[in-house]
Structure formats: C-alpha cells, structure tokens
Write an enzyme that holds these catalytic residues in place. Structure first.
Site, PDB file in Angstrom:
ATOM      1  N   GLY A   1      32.729  22.583  59.542  1.00 33.68           N
ATOM      2  CA  GLY A   1      33.560  23.165  60.594  1.00 33.68           C
ATOM      3  C   GLY A   1      33.538  22.335  61.870  1.00 33.68           C
ATOM      4  CG  ASN A   2      35.840  20.199  62.679  1.00 34.25           C
ATOM      5  OD1 ASN A   2      37.011  20.580  62.646  1.00 34.25           O
ATOM      6  ND2 ASN A   2      35.244  19.629  61.651  1.00 34.25           N
TER       7      ASN A   2
ATOM      8  CB  SER B   1      33.854  13.812  60.391  1.00 37.65           C
ATOM      9  OG  SER B   1      33.660  15.140  59.991  1.00 37.65           O
ATOM     10  CD  GLU B   2      38.071  16.903  58.726  1.00 35.28           C
ATOM     11  OE1 GLU B   2      38.932  16.042  59.028  1.00 35.28           O
ATOM     12  OE2 GLU B   2      37.777  17.182  57.559  1.00 35.28           O
TER      13      GLU B   2
ATOM     14  CG  HIS C   1      38.289  22.767  60.026  1.00 30.33           C
ATOM     15  ND1 HIS C   1      38.948  23.323  58.947  1.00 30.33           N
ATOM     16  CD2 HIS C   1      37.373  21.913  59.491  1.00 30.33           C
ATOM     17  CE1 HIS C   1      38.458  22.808  57.823  1.00 30.33           C
ATOM     18  NE2 HIS C   1      37.499  21.956  58.131  1.00 30.33           N
TER      19      HIS C   1
ATOM     20  CG  HIS D   1      34.831  24.823  55.052  1.00 34.53           C
ATOM     21  ND1 HIS D   1      33.872  23.909  54.694  1.00 34.53           N
ATOM     22  CD2 HIS D   1      35.782  24.115  55.732  1.00 34.53           C
ATOM     23  CE1 HIS D   1      34.208  22.701  55.137  1.00 34.53           C
ATOM     24  NE2 HIS D   1      35.365  22.805  55.785  1.00 34.53           N
TER      25      HIS D   1
ATOM     26  CG  HIS E   1      39.156  21.037  53.765  1.00 29.12           C
ATOM     27  ND1 HIS E   1      39.564  19.937  54.471  1.00 29.12           N
ATOM     28  CD2 HIS E   1      38.013  21.447  54.366  1.00 29.12           C
ATOM     29  CE1 HIS E   1      38.706  19.685  55.433  1.00 29.12           C
ATOM     30  NE2 HIS E   1      37.748  20.597  55.391  1.00 29.12           N
TER      31      HIS E   1
HETATM   32 ZN   LIG Z   1      36.262  21.116  56.736  1.00 31.75          ZN
END
Ligand SMILES: [Zn+2]
Length: 280
Positions: free
Chosen positions: A28-29, A74-75, A94, A96, A157
C-alpha cells in the site's frame, strides 16, 4: 492545513489500513498534495501500520525527491498520474483490501447497480487492466478510468481511491471493501436484485441535493465513454428492483428462451444416451 498535521494524518490512515487488513507487510501507499507542485508521500518498504511522521518524503509532480531520508513509494508513478489527470484531487490511497482484491483477481468490476449509497457517492467501480506493479504500465492502466472515477479495482493487484482530502480518499477505500463484501454475500446467496436504470437516474439527481461531487455523471445508457460512468442497471418497466440473471439461472425466476442452463457431465451423458436410444 499544516504539513505537520498532514504527516500525522498519513500515519493515522496507514494505521487504519493496516488494522483493517487492507494491507499486509509493506503493501500500500498514501500521498497528499501539499502545494501545486509538491506531494507528501509514504516511503518505500515500510509497514503502513508502524509509520512515524518523519518518515514521509516530499516530491515534486515528476516524482523527484525534494526532502526526506527515505525513497518515495514504489508506486509513486501511479500517484503522479492521478495528480496530473485530476487537478481536483488532493489525496491518493492504494491498498489491497482482500474482498475487493478478490473481485480484481476474478476479473469482476464492482459496476452493478445494487447499493443506493454507493451509486450516489462513487457511482461505478471499474476494473483497470492488469499492469506490472511499480512500472509505467500501472499509470497507463489507470488512465482510462481516473478522469471519471474516484475509485477503481486494479486487476490481480488491489484498489485505488482518490479524494479532495486524505480522509475522503480513505473512506472511499472503506466503501469499496464494504461494497465488495456485500456483493460477495449476495452472490453466495445466489440472488442479486439490481436497482433499475430509472432509479439509478433518480439517485444521481440526489448527488446535487446532498452536495456530493462525483467526477463524472452516470450515463443514461451503458456506453464506452471515458467522460462518464457506466453501471449495470436494467430497464425497470415501473419496477425499481429487478432480479438479476443469476437468480434466473438458479431457477427462482422463470427462464427466458435464451437463458443459460447448467448440467453436470453425468446429466448430459444421460440425456445423450436417451436421445440415442430413442433413435434406435
Ligand atoms: Zn499494491
């Protein structure tokens, strides 16, 4: 709102995402727009449940790090794409969440008209095509939907939500997972009553009454148009709730001539044997 309090809000939202098991490990981010060309973003490789305010990175809208000891998420590319496409958006989340992500793995968008409150707030929740995480494929995959939607599933994802502020983006993530859970239960029960198209249009008018800002209208008819949202809602003929085809194939509603039927291999073999026997 001060940058210091936004750092604390990101920590809090991260804690909630992790506590609700919307993320595991370092998944997540989260990011927030703090100025026209400045973002505050969670760093790479940290568990969202155990962050501290000093961990956050400051980047520009190209993802270049301006301040912070750690590297940006990383996203980051996906977040940057959202801010570029949506000047009205000030926060991106973001995660999951497992049930919504289950739908994303099954390739099933959450676009059926089944919950009035979801229709008035998020509208439809489409499924963005599979893209390799952390590559430039991901911004490309969301581009098709981000102009008209505040929330979407990412195939195989997770999910993505955006808002005018951090908590509104976070609440949309909660709404998506809640909606996915309810949809799953209804489908396990073998019956889903869909809200008619006429009623969907009536609900959409309520957006104005309650001051709900949606990024795009729900179109009167399903069309492949990036400037509007599409929901699966049947014509009502005066009815406001219409049993879905799932209920029909389960035999609870009289089937139409072109309805699907399901047979086991044994049943099919028996039918063929019967037919052959009657020919002899
Ligand atoms: Zn992700």
């Amino acid at each position: 709102m001060s940058v210091e309090s936004l750092r604390a809000d990101i920590v809090e939202v991260g804690r909630r995402l992790y506590a609700r098991a919307y993320t595991a490990s370092n998944d997540g981010n989260i990011s927030v727009r703090i100025a026209a060309d400045r973002l505050l973003m969670t760093p790479k490789s940290v568990c969202k449940g155990f962050m501290t305010p000093d961990m956050m990175c400051v980047t520009d809208l190209n993802g270049k790090k301006i301040a912070g000891d750690r590297d940006p998420s990383s996203e980051a590319l996906m977040h940057l794409e959202v801010y570029r496409q949506r000047p009205d958006v000030n926060a991106v989340v973001h995660a999951h969440p497992p049930i919504a992500t289950g739908f994303a793995v099954a390739g099933i968008p959450l676009d059926r008209a089944v919950l009035a409150e979801v229709l008035t707030t998020l509208g439809s929740i489409p499924l963005a095509e599979y893209a390799t995480p952390s590559t430039s494929e991901l911004p490309e995959a969301i581009r098709k939907y981000i102009k008209a939607h505040d929330g979407m599933l990412l195939a195989n994802h997770g999910a993505l939500t955006v808002g005018t502020d951090l908590f509104s983006a976070y609440y949309k993530m909660e709404t998506i997972e809640h909606f996915a859970h309810i949809s799953l239960v209804a489908r396990m029960l073998g019956r889903e009553n869909l809200i008619s198209r006429e009623e969907v249009m009536r609900l959409q008018e309520l957006r104005g009454t309650y001051g709900i800002k949606a990024p795009a209208p729900i179109c009167a008819d399903p069309v492949d148009d990036p400037t509007c949202q599409t929901v699966q809602a049947p014509q009502g003929d005066g009815q406001r709730l219409i049993p879905d085809v799932i209920a029909r194939s389960a035999g609870r509603v009289p089937p139409s001539d072109d309805a699907e039927i399901r047979l086991t291999y044994r049943e099919l073999s028996a039918l063929i044997e019967d037919a052959i026997r009657s020919l002899k």
